[in-house]
Write a protein that holds these residues in place. Structure first.
Motif, PDB file in Angstrom:
ATOM      1  N   ASN A   1      41.024  41.966  33.420  1.00 25.60           N
ATOM      2  CA  ASN A   1      41.776  42.654  34.470  1.00 25.60           C
ATOM      3  C   ASN A   1      41.104  43.961  34.886  1.00 25.60           C
ATOM      4  O   ASN A   1      41.760  44.898  35.318  1.00 25.60           O
ATOM      5  CB  ASN A   1      43.199  42.931  33.990  1.00 25.60           C
ATOM      6  N   ARG A   2      39.782  44.005  34.740  1.00 27.54           N
ATOM      7  CA  ARG A   2      38.984  45.151  35.154  1.00 27.54           C
ATOM      8  C   ARG A   2      37.907  44.689  36.134  1.00 27.54           C
ATOM      9  O   ARG A   2      37.460  43.544  36.101  1.00 27.54           O
ATOM     10  CB  ARG A   2      38.303  45.810  33.955  1.00 27.54           C
ATOM     11  N   ASP A   3      37.480  45.619  36.969  1.00 33.18           N
ATOM     12  CA  ASP A   3      36.343  45.369  37.846  1.00 33.18           C
ATOM     13  C   ASP A   3      35.106  45.127  36.972  1.00 33.18           C
ATOM     14  O   ASP A   3      34.879  45.839  36.005  1.00 33.18           O
ATOM     15  CB  ASP A   3      36.130  46.598  38.746  1.00 33.18           C
TER      16      ASP A   3
ATOM     17  N   ASP B   1      32.984  48.071  36.053  1.00 30.46           N
ATOM     18  CA  ASP B   1      33.638  49.166  35.322  1.00 30.46           C
ATOM     19  C   ASP B   1      33.166  49.125  33.862  1.00 30.46           C
ATOM     20  O   ASP B   1      33.844  48.592  32.988  1.00 30.46           O
ATOM     21  CB  ASP B   1      35.154  49.008  35.413  1.00 30.46           C
TER      22      ASP B   1
ATOM     23  N   HIS C   1      37.378  34.000  36.052  1.00 26.02           N
ATOM     24  CA  HIS C   1      37.645  34.314  37.457  1.00 26.02           C
ATOM     25  C   HIS C   1      37.246  33.166  38.380  1.00 26.02           C
ATOM     26  O   HIS C   1      37.907  32.928  39.403  1.00 26.02           O
ATOM     27  CB  HIS C   1      36.943  35.618  37.838  1.00 26.02           C
TER      28      HIS C   1
ATOM     29  N   TYR D   1      43.358  44.450  38.581  1.00 29.84           N
ATOM     30  CA  TYR D   1      42.196  43.907  39.300  1.00 29.84           C
ATOM     31  C   TYR D   1      42.376  42.429  39.632  1.00 29.84           C
ATOM     32  O   TYR D   1      41.983  41.986  40.715  1.00 29.84           O
ATOM     33  CB  TYR D   1      40.930  44.118  38.467  1.00 29.84           C
TER      34      TYR D   1
ATOM     35  N   ARG E   1      44.761  42.057  42.618  1.00 28.43           N
ATOM     36  CA  ARG E   1      44.174  42.672  43.815  1.00 28.43           C
ATOM     37  C   ARG E   1      43.010  41.840  44.341  1.00 28.43           C
ATOM     38  O   ARG E   1      42.912  41.564  45.541  1.00 28.43           O
ATOM     39  CB  ARG E   1      43.693  44.091  43.512  1.00 28.43           C
ATOM     40  N   SER E   2      42.098  41.450  43.443  1.00 24.27           N
ATOM     41  CA  SER E   2      40.879  40.773  43.901  1.00 24.27           C
ATOM     42  C   SER E   2      41.155  39.350  44.376  1.00 24.27           C
ATOM     43  O   SER E   2      40.576  38.895  45.368  1.00 24.27           O
ATOM     44  CB  SER E   2      39.827  40.763  42.791  1.00 24.27           C
TER      45      SER E   2
END
Length: 278
Positions: free
Chosen positions: A67-69, A72, A114, A209, A212-213
């Motif tokens: 759940n992170r870019d 990052d 993803h 993330y 959102r993504s």
């Protein structure tokens, strides 16, 4: 209930597995590893038999945070996609990961998850997606340095808690969010406690993330769901739930099943055609 919920349910933070090459370097105990992630959520949100699409991660959040870019990274952010510190500042590894090892973890675990989410979202039988998480009972207050009690449930679509929409848009329409909130309020009414909201929208979380993504690439609603751990985690938990814990998790899971079933059906069905929500 429908034979298959027309939903994709994602559980990205419920894993506890440490890849073999890293086991000897981990400074955390198995319990610390479990509590760093969304403890027991792979059991709580296991709708692999009921949902049209279901995805969960076995690898621990402390190893890879889905759940992170993906940019990052440490050392700039020790709590990014690959962790070097826990949320309370404890070092994770005896020997820090090399940039090559970090890239390897992203390629081995992050990218396939993803990619699978993108594929599952596009399936015609999937009409709504929920990314499932848990949250600590208390968290930092927006009003000051103290911590405050969190709601029993928080649902988020990237909007603001006052109902306004940010420039980048939202990942689920307001009517879907309102229906989701009302269903949670109804089905979990017997879990209500004084001085704690049962359901909040975009407060304290606005969506991570993942929502959102992926949510801004499709017209299908993407919603992040957080459940307060006070509803299922004992005061002194173990790494794995015992029989009493499993019974408590299953009772909650069945209530979620009622919520998801009602949420996934057309909102304009006549009331008499809808099933009673237990």
């Amino acid at each position: 209930m429908s034979a298959r919920l027309p939903m994709l349910l994602s559980v990205p933070h419920g894993g506890e597995v440490i890849p073999d090459p890293l086991k000897e370097r981990l400074l955390l105990s198995p319990l610390e590893t479990a509590l760093d992630g969304d403890t027991w959520t792979r059991t709580l949100f296991d709708f692999s038999e009921e949902a049209a699409a279901f995805l969960s991660m076995e690898t621990a959040r402390i190893v890879i945070d889905l759940n992170r870019d993906p940019t990052d990274l440490p050392p700039e952010n020790p709590d990014g996609v690959v962790k070097t510190k826990t949320v309370d500042g404890k070092s994770v590894w005896k020997k820090e990961l090399t940039p090559e090892e970090t890239t390897g973890l992203i390629e081995a675990f992050y990218e396939p998850y993803h990619t699978a989410l993108m594929e599952m979202t596009q399936r015609p039988e999937v009409t709504i997606i929920v990314d499932c998480h848990s949250m600590l009972e208390t968290g930092p207050s927006k009003k000051g340095p103290e911590w405050e009690k969190r709601p029993l449930f928080c649902i988020s679509n990237g909007g603001h808690s006052d109902g306004t929409v940010p420039e980048e848009g939202i990942t689920a329409p307001p009517d879907v969010m309102a229906r989701f909130s009302a269903l949670l309020e109804e089905v979990f009414s017997d879990y209500a406690v004084p001085d704690v909201p049962l359901v909040t929208v975009n407060d304290p979380f606005r969506g991570g993330y993942i929502t959102r993504s992926h949510g801004r690439r499709t017209e299908k609603p993407w919603i992040q769901l957080e459940i307060n751990r006070r509803l299922y985690l004992p005061e002194v938990p173990d790494v794995e739930p015992d029989a009493e814990d499993l019974a408590r998790l299953e009772a909650l899971r069945l209530k979620f099943l009622d919520v998801f079933d009602a949420l996934s059906r057309p909102a304009d069905l006549p009331v008499e055609d809808e099933k009673t929500i237990s």
